[in-house]
Each structure stands twice: as structure tokens, then as C-alpha cells.
Design an enzyme around this catalytic site. Structure first.
Site, PDB file in Angstrom:
ATOM      1  CB  THR A   1       4.247  -0.935  -6.416  1.00 22.87           C
ATOM      2  OG1 THR A   1       5.584  -0.839  -5.935  1.00 22.87           O
ATOM      3  CG2 THR A   1       3.979   0.140  -7.439  1.00 22.87           C
ATOM      4  CD  GLU A   2       1.421  -7.133  -4.691  1.00 22.25           C
ATOM      5  OE1 GLU A   2       2.294  -8.002  -4.915  1.00 22.25           O
ATOM      6  OE2 GLU A   2       0.221  -7.358  -4.789  1.00 22.25           O
TER       7      GLU A   2
END
Length: 67
Positions: A51-52
């Protein structure tokens, strides 16, 4: 040819992205359509998803009623 709704367009793009992800690859997904792509990965395709915020091991959204 009929016009697709915005939701149908997003699903179509997400499915195409899922097809294009390489088996065994590491993928850093952003928010929105890229995140939707994991919902359409074939069961035999193994992808490492980040994920970011740098968290590994995320996956498809939970089904209703699942923890």
C-alpha cells in the site's frame, strides 16, 4: 454501443489492470482504481501488494460479514 456508467468503467479498468500485473511481482498500489484491481486477480496469480503507506500483504476487500 451503450455508454457505460462511471462504476462500470472503473470495474472494467480494474479488471484489465489485474490481467496486466505480473505473476510473482511486487506492486505498489495507489488509491482508487488500482486498489480495486486486487479484487479481480485470478486465484493462480501470486502478487505481493504494497500500500502507499508501505504495508505489505494487503489484498481484496472483505466480503460482507467477514472480519
Amino acid at each position: 454501443m451503450r455508454n457505460m456508467s462511471e462504476a462500470e468503467t472503473k470495474v472494467r479498468i480494474a479488471k484489465r489492470v489485474a490481467e496486466m500485473l505480473p505473476d510473482g511481482g511486487f506492486v505498489n498500489l495507489g488509491v482508487g482504481i488500482p486498489t480495486m484491481a486486487v479484487d479481480y486477480l485470478p486465484a493462480n496469480k501470486h502478487i505481493y501488494i504494497q500500500t502507499e503507506n508501505g504495508m505489505l500483504g494487503v489484498g481484496p476487500k472483505q466480503l460482507s460479514g467477514e472480519a
